[in-house]
Write a protein that holds these residues in place. Structure first.
Motif, PDB file in Angstrom:
ATOM      1  N   ARG A  38      -7.123  -9.523  -9.189  1.00  0.00           N
ATOM      2  CA  ARG A  38      -5.749  -9.145  -8.803  1.00  0.00           C
ATOM      3  C   ARG A  38      -5.143 -10.141  -9.313  1.00  0.00           C
ATOM      4  O   ARG A  38      -4.889 -11.300  -9.216  1.00  0.00           O
ATOM      5  N   ALA A  40      -0.653 -10.739  -8.787  1.00  0.00           N
ATOM      6  CA  ALA A  40       0.635 -10.311  -8.288  1.00  0.00           C
ATOM      7  C   ALA A  40       1.655 -11.010  -9.058  1.00  0.00           C
ATOM      8  O   ALA A  40       1.490 -11.952  -9.950  1.00  0.00           O
ATOM      9  N   GLU A  89       0.489  -8.568   1.316  1.00  0.00           N
ATOM     10  CA  GLU A  89       0.103  -9.561   0.397  1.00  0.00           C
ATOM     11  C   GLU A  89      -0.995  -9.165  -0.535  1.00  0.00           C
ATOM     12  O   GLU A  89      -1.534  -9.625  -1.428  1.00  0.00           O
ATOM     13  N   THR A  91      -0.713  -6.581  -2.254  1.00  0.00           N
ATOM     14  CA  THR A  91       0.055  -5.877  -3.267  1.00  0.00           C
ATOM     15  C   THR A  91      -0.117  -6.568  -4.676  1.00  0.00           C
ATOM     16  O   THR A  91      -0.005  -7.764  -4.689  1.00  0.00           O
ATOM     17  N   ALA A  92      -0.709  -5.964  -5.776  1.00  0.00           N
ATOM     18  CA  ALA A  92      -0.959  -6.445  -6.945  1.00  0.00           C
ATOM     19  C   ALA A  92      -1.299  -5.763  -7.987  1.00  0.00           C
ATOM     20  O   ALA A  92      -1.623  -4.505  -7.751  1.00  0.00           O
ATOM     21  N   GLN A 116      -2.226  -0.500 -10.466  1.00  0.00           N
ATOM     22  CA  GLN A 116      -1.178  -1.290  -9.431  1.00  0.00           C
ATOM     23  C   GLN A 116      -1.391  -0.729  -7.984  1.00  0.00           C
ATOM     24  O   GLN A 116      -1.582   0.566  -7.650  1.00  0.00           O
ATOM     25  N   THR A 118       0.553  -1.273  -4.163  1.00  0.00           N
ATOM     26  CA  THR A 118       1.489  -1.480  -3.507  1.00  0.00           C
ATOM     27  C   THR A 118       1.250  -1.275  -1.821  1.00  0.00           C
ATOM     28  O   THR A 118       1.148  -0.188  -1.722  1.00  0.00           O
TER      29      THR A 118
END
Length: 121
Positions: A38, A40, A89, A91-92, A116, A118
């Motif tokens: 991943r 971010a 955290e 999210t990436a 994605q 989120t």
């Protein structure tokens, strides 16, 4: 040659779950280890989970142990990442890759385009 296509990303609330899929094509895919990474915004691409070549042993980043599960369906040439208890955290953009199954980014030959994820707080 191996082609990888991820799907299953989206928007989820904190504590929710998502399952990512990575569909592979190419006759040699079964001989590769696989990994999920991943990235971010503003950060380097990081290892999330992997299945090693030959041994099939599983590897996880400490940040996702106990929450994420990687699996592989050889008959469908598909790799999954089940993500539970999601946190902001997490999210990436998530990428699947074919290579060694180890945490090192450079040990992978083929990459998908990313999906994605989120997680809202």
């Amino acid at each position: 040659q191996v082609q990888l296509v991820e799907s299953g990303g989206g928007l989820v609330q904190t504590g929710g779950s998502l399952r990512l899929s990575c569909a592979a094509s190419g006759r040699t895919f079964s001989s590769y280890g696989v990994g999920w990474f991943r990235q971010a915004p503003g950060k380097e691409r990081e290892f999330v989970a992997g299945i090693r070549t030959y041994t099939g042993s599983l590897n996880y980043a400490d940040s996702v142990k106990g929450r994420f599960t990687i699996s592989r369906d050889y008959a469908k040439s598909t790799v999954y990442l089940q993500m539970n208890s999601l946190k902001p955290e997490d999210t990436a953009v998530y990428y699947c890759a074919a290579g060694t199954g180890l945490p090192q980014v450079h040990s992978y030959e083929y990459w998908g385009q990313g999906t994605q994820v989120t997680v809202s707080s």
